[in-house]
Each structure stands twice: as C-alpha cells, then as structure tokens.
Scaffold this active site. Structure first.
Site, short mmCIF file in Angstrom:
data_model
loop_
_atom_site.label_atom_id
_atom_site.label_comp_id
_atom_site.label_asym_id
_atom_site.label_seq_id
_atom_site.Cartn_x
_atom_site.Cartn_y
_atom_site.Cartn_z
N GLU A 35 0.86 -1.20 0.00
CA GLU A 35 0.00 0.00 0.00
C GLU A 35 0.89 1.23 0.00
O GLU A 35 1.77 1.37 0.84
CB GLU A 35 -0.93 -0.03 1.22
CG GLU A 35 -1.74 1.24 1.46
CD GLU A 35 -2.51 1.74 0.23
OE1 GLU A 35 -3.32 0.98 -0.32
OE2 GLU A 35 -2.28 2.90 -0.17
N GLY A 42 -7.24 0.20 3.90
CA GLY A 42 -8.70 0.03 3.76
C GLY A 42 -9.19 0.60 2.45
O GLY A 42 -10.32 0.35 2.05
N THR A 145 -5.38 -1.43 -7.61
CA THR A 145 -4.85 -0.09 -7.32
C THR A 145 -5.89 1.03 -7.42
O THR A 145 -5.57 2.19 -7.22
CB THR A 145 -3.67 0.24 -8.27
OG1 THR A 145 -4.08 -0.06 -9.60
CG2 THR A 145 -2.45 -0.59 -7.93
N GLY A 146 -7.14 0.68 -7.74
CA GLY A 146 -8.20 1.68 -7.70
C GLY A 146 -8.16 2.68 -8.84
O GLY A 146 -7.63 2.39 -9.93
N LEU A 189 -23.09 15.52 -7.74
CA LEU A 189 -24.44 15.73 -7.19
C LEU A 189 -24.51 15.42 -5.70
O LEU A 189 -25.20 16.11 -4.94
CB LEU A 189 -25.47 14.89 -7.95
CG LEU A 189 -25.65 15.27 -9.43
CD1 LEU A 189 -26.75 14.44 -10.07
CD2 LEU A 189 -25.96 16.76 -9.59
N HIS A 449 -44.24 -2.22 10.76
CA HIS A 449 -44.89 -0.93 10.53
C HIS A 449 -44.54 0.02 11.69
O HIS A 449 -44.50 -0.43 12.83
CB HIS A 449 -46.41 -1.15 10.49
CG HIS A 449 -47.19 0.14 10.47
ND1 HIS A 449 -47.32 0.89 9.32
CD2 HIS A 449 -47.85 0.80 11.46
CE1 HIS A 449 -48.05 1.96 9.60
NE2 HIS A 449 -48.37 1.94 10.89
C1 LIG Z 1 -16.00 10.55 -3.11
C2 LIG Z 1 -16.34 9.12 -3.42
C3 LIG Z 1 -17.49 8.57 -2.89
C4 LIG Z 1 -17.80 7.25 -3.17
N1 LIG Z 1 -18.94 6.73 -2.64
C5 LIG Z 1 -19.23 5.44 -2.86
C6 LIG Z 1 -20.38 4.85 -2.24
O1 LIG Z 1 -21.12 5.50 -1.51
N2 LIG Z 1 -20.62 3.55 -2.46
C7 LIG Z 1 -19.81 2.78 -3.26
O2 LIG Z 1 -20.07 1.59 -3.41
N3 LIG Z 1 -18.73 3.32 -3.87
C8 LIG Z 1 -18.43 4.62 -3.68
N4 LIG Z 1 -17.32 5.15 -4.26
C9 LIG Z 1 -16.49 4.31 -5.14
C10 LIG Z 1 -15.59 3.37 -4.31
O3 LIG Z 1 -14.91 4.11 -3.32
C11 LIG Z 1 -14.61 2.64 -5.20
O4 LIG Z 1 -15.28 2.02 -6.26
C12 LIG Z 1 -13.83 1.59 -4.42
O5 LIG Z 1 -13.24 2.14 -3.28
C13 LIG Z 1 -12.77 0.96 -5.31
O6 LIG Z 1 -12.09 -0.02 -4.58
P1 LIG Z 1 -10.78 -0.71 -5.15
O7 LIG Z 1 -10.62 -1.97 -4.38
O8 LIG Z 1 -10.82 -0.81 -6.61
O9 LIG Z 1 -9.61 0.27 -4.85
P2 LIG Z 1 -9.29 1.34 -3.74
O10 LIG Z 1 -10.17 1.23 -2.56
O11 LIG Z 1 -9.20 2.65 -4.42
O12 LIG Z 1 -7.85 0.88 -3.24
C14 LIG Z 1 -6.72 0.97 -4.05
C15 LIG Z 1 -5.53 1.17 -3.14
O13 LIG Z 1 -4.34 0.99 -3.89
C16 LIG Z 1 -3.37 1.91 -3.45
N5 LIG Z 1 -2.40 2.02 -4.56
C17 LIG Z 1 -2.62 2.54 -5.79
N6 LIG Z 1 -1.52 2.39 -6.57
C18 LIG Z 1 -0.60 1.75 -5.81
C19 LIG Z 1 0.72 1.28 -6.04
N7 LIG Z 1 1.31 1.40 -7.23
N8 LIG Z 1 1.39 0.67 -5.02
C20 LIG Z 1 0.80 0.51 -3.82
N9 LIG Z 1 -0.45 0.91 -3.55
C21 LIG Z 1 -1.15 1.51 -4.53
C22 LIG Z 1 -4.17 3.16 -3.14
O14 LIG Z 1 -3.49 4.01 -2.25
C23 LIG Z 1 -5.45 2.56 -2.53
O15 LIG Z 1 -5.39 2.44 -1.15
C24 LIG Z 1 -16.95 6.46 -4.00
C25 LIG Z 1 -15.78 7.03 -4.52
C26 LIG Z 1 -15.47 8.33 -4.23
C27 LIG Z 1 -14.20 8.92 -4.78
#
Ligand SMILES: Cc1cc2nc3c(=O)[nH]c(=O)nc-3n(C[C@H](O)[C@H](O)[C@H](O)COP(=O)(O)OP(=O)(O)OC[C@H]3O[C@@H](n4cnc5c(N)ncnc54)[C@H](O)[C@@H]3O)c2cc1C
Ligand SMILES: NC(=O)c1ccc[n+]([C@@H]2O[C@H](COP(=O)([O-])OP(=O)(O)OC[C@H]3O[C@@H](n4cnc5c(N)ncnc54)[C@H](O)[C@@H]3O)[C@@H](O)[C@H]2O)c1
Length: 463
Positions: A35, A42, A145-146, A189, A449
């Site tokens: 990470e 998380g 990596t999101g 929104l 209810h």
């Molecule tokens: C403002 C906001 C509100 C949201 N609200 C909702 C909601 O209400 N409900 C919902 O279902 N979804 C919501 N989402 C979307 C949701 O947060 C994402 O779809 C989800 O977190 C994606 O998870 P993931 O496992 O793909 O990656 P992430 O949770 O993004 O985790 C990826 C991790 O990889 C790490 N990382 C990246 N590159 C590297 C690297 N090269 N080396 C080491 N670590 C790295 C990052 O630091 C991060 O911690 C929201 C998103 C945002 C931005």
C-alpha cells in the site's frame, strides 16, 4: 535490497485487496499486501470515498432538518456545525483506517509493505518506500490499485489552492460560502446536495445539457427539481475555461452557449470522472495489456492478459463501486485456491446502485428507457413517497417509488426509488430479481410498521 517471496502479492489495500488477503492467509497462503500510503489502509471507500462522504451527508441532513423545527440558522452556526461534522468524519476515518490495518497486518502469513509498487517483470515487483526499494517475488499477483480523479484541462488549474478533487475537499476547514462543482455525476451531485444542506450556495457546472442521461426523463427531472429546492443551481452547457485566485477565493470563467461568463466562488470541486490507476505501474514490463482508458483488460475470470496476474476493483474499468470490488474478490479467490467455481463476470447477478443526493436515488435492473430499448413488455407502478406513513413520520416526503414488472412472468424487471432509505429498500428488490421472486410475494408481504419497505404493499398493488 530487501527481498520477499510470497504466494500472492496484492497491490493496493482496497476492498478486494484486503478481503482477498484475509481469506488467502486463513487458507495458509503467504500474502504480501503493498500500500503506497498509510492514510489509505482500507482503500478509497473508507478513507476518502463512501464512508467519510456518507458521514457528511448524514450530518448535513441533521442541520437541514433544524429549520423544520423553527431553529434559525446563520453562517456562524452553519460553519460551527460543519467543523464538528468534519471532526467527526476525521475521527471515524482514523478509527476505520487503524481497524482495517490490524485486521490484515496482524494475521499470520500476511506482510504489509508501505510503499509504491511497480513491476520489474511478470513475477517481480519493486516497492519504493520512503527509504529504500524492496523486491517482492510472487507466484501470483493481484492488481487492486483503484482509480484517480481526472481534472479536465482549463487554464491555471494547477496553481490555485481552491481547486479540489473529492479527496482534497474532504480536508476543508471552513464551510465555503459559495461552492462551484464541475461535473454533475454521482460525486458532483452528492457533494452538491450535502454542501447545500450545510448552508453553502452551490452551483454545478455541467458541460452538456443532460443530467443523469441514463435515467428516465421523469426521474432525472424530479432529482433536478429537488436539488433546486435545496438551493443548488445547475448551469448546463457550461465548460470551464480558466480560474484565477481572488481575495476571497477563486473566479471561474466558463463558456456557456458561446458566451464567456464568470463566477466568484470560494472553492471549486472538480468531479468529472475517475480513471484507473495504472500509469506508473510499469505494466509493460509484466506484459499486461491495457484498454483505451488505461484500464487493465480482463477476461470474465478477471485474469489479465498474463495468466497469473488478476485485476480487481476500479482498476479493471467498468462500474466503480465498493461492493463490485468486494464481489471481484469472490471471483478471484477460488482460482487462487485451485477450487472449482462457476462464478465469473458473466454469471454475476443484477446489482443495485445509489446516488446519495437527499433523498437517495437508488436503482436496480431496468428503468423504462432501458426496458423500451430492450423491447421488453412491462407494467409500471409509481407512487409519491409522501403516500408512505413512515415518510410522514420522518418529515421525509420528497420523491417517488417506481417499479417495473413483466406482465407475462410476474417477475420484477427493475425499480427506481428516489426516497428516504431508497438505498436500503433497493436491496430487497435486487434480491427479488435475483431469486426470481414474483412481485406478488412482495406485494403480499407482511412488513413491520411503520417502515419505508412496507410501501411495497401499496406500490405493487398498483400493478
Ligand atoms: C468521493 C467518493 C465517494 C464514493 N462513494 C461510494 C459509495 O457511496 N458507495 C460505493 O459503493 N462506492 C463509492 N465510491 C467508489 C468506491 O470508493 C470505489 O469504487 C472503491 O473504493 C474501489 O475499490 P478498489 O478496491 O478498486 O480500490 P481502492 O479502494 O481505491 O484501493 C486501491 C488502493 O491501492 C493503493 N495504490 C494505488 N496504486 C498503488 C501502487 N502502485 N502501489 C501501492 N499501492 C497503490 C491506493 O493508495 C489505494 O489504497 C466512492 C468514490 C469516491 C471517490
Ligand atoms: N454512490 C456511489 O456508489 C458512488 C458515489 C460516488 C462515486 N461513485 C463512483 O465514482 C465514479 C466517479 O464519479 P464521478 O461523478 O466523478 O464521475 P462520472 O464520470 O460518473 O460523472 C462525471 C460528470 O461530469 C461531467 N463532465 C465530464 N467532463 C466535464 C467537464 N469538462 N466539465 C463539466 N462537466 C464534465 C460528465 O458529463 C458527468 O456528468 C463513478 O463511476 C461512480 O460510480 C459511486
């Protein structure tokens, strides 16, 4: 160089990554989770996404309701309340971050490395920490990596401290009097709705003339009307051109219908979409193929073009939701354990979505537009939320409930709920769709209810 050898290396401590790490470790696999930031244990959801924002939407709702009890608000009270809401949000995130870290890092078989991972080859990762570069050799690699916010091109954007992504705006210390939001998607929104309730004057700038283009026209119109009722202005066909810092904040210059206009704002949120985090992974060294938006191309098993490398969550493109990232874990886990499974992207079932404006707009399955496009015959029932006794009790009477049923099979095709607790109720409908439960079972259900879900009695009676 410090070297690690592991059964599975997971890049990213997000929803899929951490869940896989826990499950694999419990089955005796050695796992290394990498990470890049200790602030992100998380993942996005817990630290800068779903949970902090939902904490703020909840707090905003509380202050918004004060007016209904005749309590006068003023900018000072609004700001004080906002600061307390932000403090609570920070406390919550800190607690969750720590809990998530220990839940995984304290397991036998798991090593958590703090650093940025990139590929050396298809079995080897280099991890840049604050002080050194580590090497991790793994039989299997998971990329989780999101995604990252994209900021469209407009002049001076990089020089202004008043331009924020959704992550940065969660660090504001004062409630902006005037907030501009570029982009009218789910993030734009949601923030518009809760900042308006906290007491900001909010204007959303959307570069074309559509709001929620995939939704039924009457649904989108009702959401627009509600946002306007909350005091949000939406400027359509408004393209940001440049920003200039001023004494009190920032001036946004935008082009609208061929005319240049400007707005004096305190802060600007840019919410124009998120792209997969792949650009610094040196992915070509592993031979992993990317798609047009930089997403990792995967097959239905979430396998990349390299057999022992999988991609989970936002980084593979497609829907960006925490629960999809979680569900990706269900697809990948059996493969890593060498277990039989027929669960994959093609057998994934219908899932609901929610846009957390106030009230929430939640959807599952077909809406009318999609049913028509797919040539489906449907019956539709729609009723105002104000007709639900619980909504009256709560003073939460905005919105509607709409449901589509197949007249031949009596199965539910889809639902759009714009309602208090819509995000809870929609899960009931998703279950009914996935389990082929007839609409009559929900219509004749015995519900507690007063609740919002008992509205299914009346709504489905209309079919
Ligand atoms: C403002 C906001 C509100 C949201 N609200 C909702 C909601 O209400 N409900 C919902 O279902 N979804 C919501 N989402 C979307 C949701 O947060 C994402 O779809 C989800 O977190 C994606 O998870 P993931 O496992 O793909 O990656 P992430 O949770 O993004 O985790 C990826 C991790 O990889 C790490 N990382 C990246 N590159 C590297 C690297 N090269 N080396 C080491 N670590 C790295 C990052 O630091 C991060 O911690 C929201 C998103 C945002 C931005
Ligand atoms: N409740 C949830 O589950 C939830 C909450 C927040 C975010 N998310 C996910 O996060 C992702 C990102 O959300 P988002 O709202 O940033 O992106 P998005 O792509 O969904 O919406 C972006 C909006 O900005 C508009 N836009 C694009 N470029 C623009 C420009 N130059 N000027 C003005 N408007 C412009 C688009 O037309 C669109 O309306 C989504 O995929 C969403 O599913 C989910």
């Amino acid at each position: 160089m410090n070297e690690y050898t592991t059964d599975v290396a997971i890049i990213g401590f997000g929803k899929a990554g951490k869940t896989l790490a826990g499950a694999l470790a419990k089955k005796g696999k050695t796992v290394t989770v990498i990470e890049k930031s200790a602030k992100m244990y998380g993942g996005t959801c817990i630290n800068v996404g779903c949970l902090p924002t939902k904490s703020l939407t909840h707090s905003a709702k509380i202050i918004d309701q004060l007016s209904e009890f005749g309590i006068e608000r003023n900018p000072e009270i609004n700001n004080q309340f906002f600061k307390q809401a932000m403090d609570y949000k920070t406390e919550l995130v800190t607690k969750l971050n720590k809990k998530n870290y220990h839940k995984i890092a304290d397991l036998d078989n798991v090593t958590v490395l703090d650093g940025f991972a990139h590929f050396k080859d298809d079995h080897t990762l280099l991890v840049d920490t604050d002080t050194e570069t580590l090497q991790v050799t793994a039989a299997n690699i998971i990329i989780g990596t999101g995604s990252t916010a994209v900021i469209p091109d407009f002049e001076n954007k990089q020089n202004s401290p008043h331009i924020h992504t959704s992550e940065e705006i969660l660090e504001l210390t004062n409630l902006p009097k005037k907030l501009g939001i570029i982009g009218a998607g789910p993030i734009g929104l949601e923030f518009a709705s809760y900042f308006a309730e906290f007491g900001s004057e909010v204007t959303v700038y959307q570069f074309n003339d559509s709001l929620l283009p995939r939704e039924d026209k009457d649904d989108a119109a009702a959401i627009l009307e509600r946002l306007e009722e909350l005091g949000v202005t939406i400027e359509f066909n408004a393209q940001a051109k440049r920003v200039q810092d001023t004494d009190n904040g920032v001036r946004l210059t935008f082009e609208q219908n061929g005319e240049e206009k400007s707005a004096e704002l305190n802060e600007i949120l840019v919410a124009t979409g998120r792209i997969p985090n792949t650009n610094k992974l040196d992915i070509e060294k592993a031979g992993v193929a990317l798609g047009a938006r930089g997403e990792i191309k995967v097959n239905k098993h979430l396998q990349s073009s390299v057999e022992h490398i999988w991609a989970v969550g936002d980084v593979k493109g497609g829907p960006q939701f925490t629960y999809i990232s979680l569900d990706d874990y269900r697809i990948v886990l059996p493969q890593l354990l060498g277990e039989e499974s027929n669960y994959n992207l093609e057998t994934r079932r219908v899932y609901p979505t929610a846009t957390f404006v106030d009230p929430t707009f939640a959807r599952v399955g077909f809406n009318e537009k999609e049913a028509t496009e797919a040539g489906k015959n449907y019956k539709v029932a729609k009723m105002p939320v104000a007709a639900v006794p619980k909504a009256q009790v709560l003073r939460e009477t905005s919105g509607f409930l709409k449901i589509l049923v197949d007249p031949e099979t009596d199965l539910i095709l889809g639902a759009s709920f714009f309602s208090y607790e819509a995000h809870e109720m929609i899960n009931l409908i998703a279950l009914a769709i996935n389990e082929n439960i007839s609409y009559k079972s929900l219509r004749d259900g015995i519900y507690t209810h007063p609740t919002m879900s008992e509205s299914m009695n009346d709504l489905l009676e209309m079919i």
